[in-house]
Design an enzyme around this catalytic site. Structure first.
Site, PDB file in Angstrom:
ATOM      1  N   SER A  38       0.829  -1.192   0.000  1.00 38.68           N
ATOM      2  CA  SER A  38       0.000   0.000   0.000  1.00 38.68           C
ATOM      3  C   SER A  38       0.873   1.256   0.000  1.00 38.68           C
ATOM      4  O   SER A  38       1.759   1.397  -0.837  1.00 38.68           O
ATOM      5  CB  SER A  38      -0.964  -0.059   1.194  1.00 38.68           C
ATOM      6  N   ASP A 160      -5.960  -3.592  -2.386  1.00 33.72           N
ATOM      7  CA  ASP A 160      -4.844  -3.340  -1.468  1.00 33.72           C
ATOM      8  C   ASP A 160      -4.129  -4.621  -1.040  1.00 33.72           C
ATOM      9  O   ASP A 160      -4.754  -5.596  -0.619  1.00 33.72           O
ATOM     10  CB  ASP A 160      -5.410  -2.624  -0.237  1.00 33.72           C
TER      11      ASP A 160
END
Length: 283
Positions: A38, A160
């Site tokens: 991320s 993610d």
């Protein structure tokens, strides 16, 4: 000997890691292998491109900018994301706060970002290269459920990377690293829990049952990963760097004084531990 650094995600909490990165650049600490999740990947590329201060400038200059993030972006049918996808991943790196693609190409090692395959729920580890001028891989690794749409790479939807592998130190070892530094964005003793909002998100992903499972199981997996990491730390196989406290610091923090203080803490810790890390990497 192959050295590696792992950067956890955590949205703006990752400004702590940016301080560590800049301290390591000052001390000329650059590993053979970098893997980020991320925001850990999105900001980590500026470490590999040797651009100290770039991440801090982006956050301080644009955290209040509605083009960068805000509910209007999410409601925009052409964007469907809390962040302005084109603004954050194209306009900023390619025009406003230029990413040094040429310097990144000089990085002698490998840089990977973790993404989660929406169909399988499994982590995938994608190598970032400067051929990706639209930063599609960075979009995918940062694609938080609900706040981002699915990001498609080669017709496969991704979200993610933290959903499936929040702290990918095991991948670093699997890829041949002998010495690994792990930069976390939560304090010692932190434990993740499955909240009611997480369960609601899982229900919202009923079309993608493996993502729903990831959401529900994420806290348990994360806490288990931390437990194993503590053991490796005690055995001297990893060095872990973490903030003293993240209480009162939002993942979408807009208080610039708090942001700067968190960055300063990361920088100070990076400077303090740089000698130990250099020695660790040289063993």
């Amino acid at each position: 000997m192959k050295t590696g650094i792992v950067f956890e995600g955590g949205a703006f909490r990752t400004i702590f890691s940016c301080g560590v990165m800049d301290a390591f650049l000052e001390k000329n600490i650059m590993p053979d292998y970098i893997i980020g999740v991320s925001a850990g990947a999105a900001y980590g590329v500026s470490y590999a491109s040797r651009q100290p201060g770039r991440n801090l400038k982006i956050i301080l200059d644009y955290c209040d900018d509605k083009r960068y993030m805000g509910i209007n972006n999410l409601l925009n049918p052409k964007n469907k994301c809390y962040y302005g996808l084109d603004f954050a991943y194209d306009t900023i790196p390619n025009k406003l706060v230029p990413f040094d693609y040429d310097e990144f190409d000089k990085y002698h090692g490998e840089f990977y970002a973790v993404v989660t395959n929406v169909l399988t729920g499994e982590p995938e580890y994608m190598k970032y290269t400067t051929a990706d001028r639209n930063n599609l891989i960075l979009k995918a690794t940062c694609a938080l459920p609900i706040l981002f749409p699915n990001i498609y790479i080669n017709d496969t939807p991704y979200l993610d990377g933290g959903l499936s592998d929040s702290i990918p130190y095991e991948k670093a070892f699997e890829d041949g690293c002998d010495r690994v530094v792990v930069v976390l964005t939560r304090e010692s003793g932190y434990k993740k829990s499955t909240t009611s909002s997480t369960k609601a998100m899982a229900r919202a992903y009923h079309r993608y049952p493996n993502i729903a499972i990831d959401l529900v199981k994420r806290a348990g997996r994360y806490n288990h990963s931390l437990k194993k990491l503590r053991r490796l730390e005690k055995e001297g196989k990893v060095i872990v760097i973490r903030p003293d406290s993240t209480e009162g610091f939002s993942r979408l923090e807009r208080d610039k004084e708090k942001i700067l203080n968190m960055y300063d803490e990361g920088y100070a810790k990076g400077i303090d531990i740089s000698g130990k890390v250099a020695e660790f990497f040289a063993k």
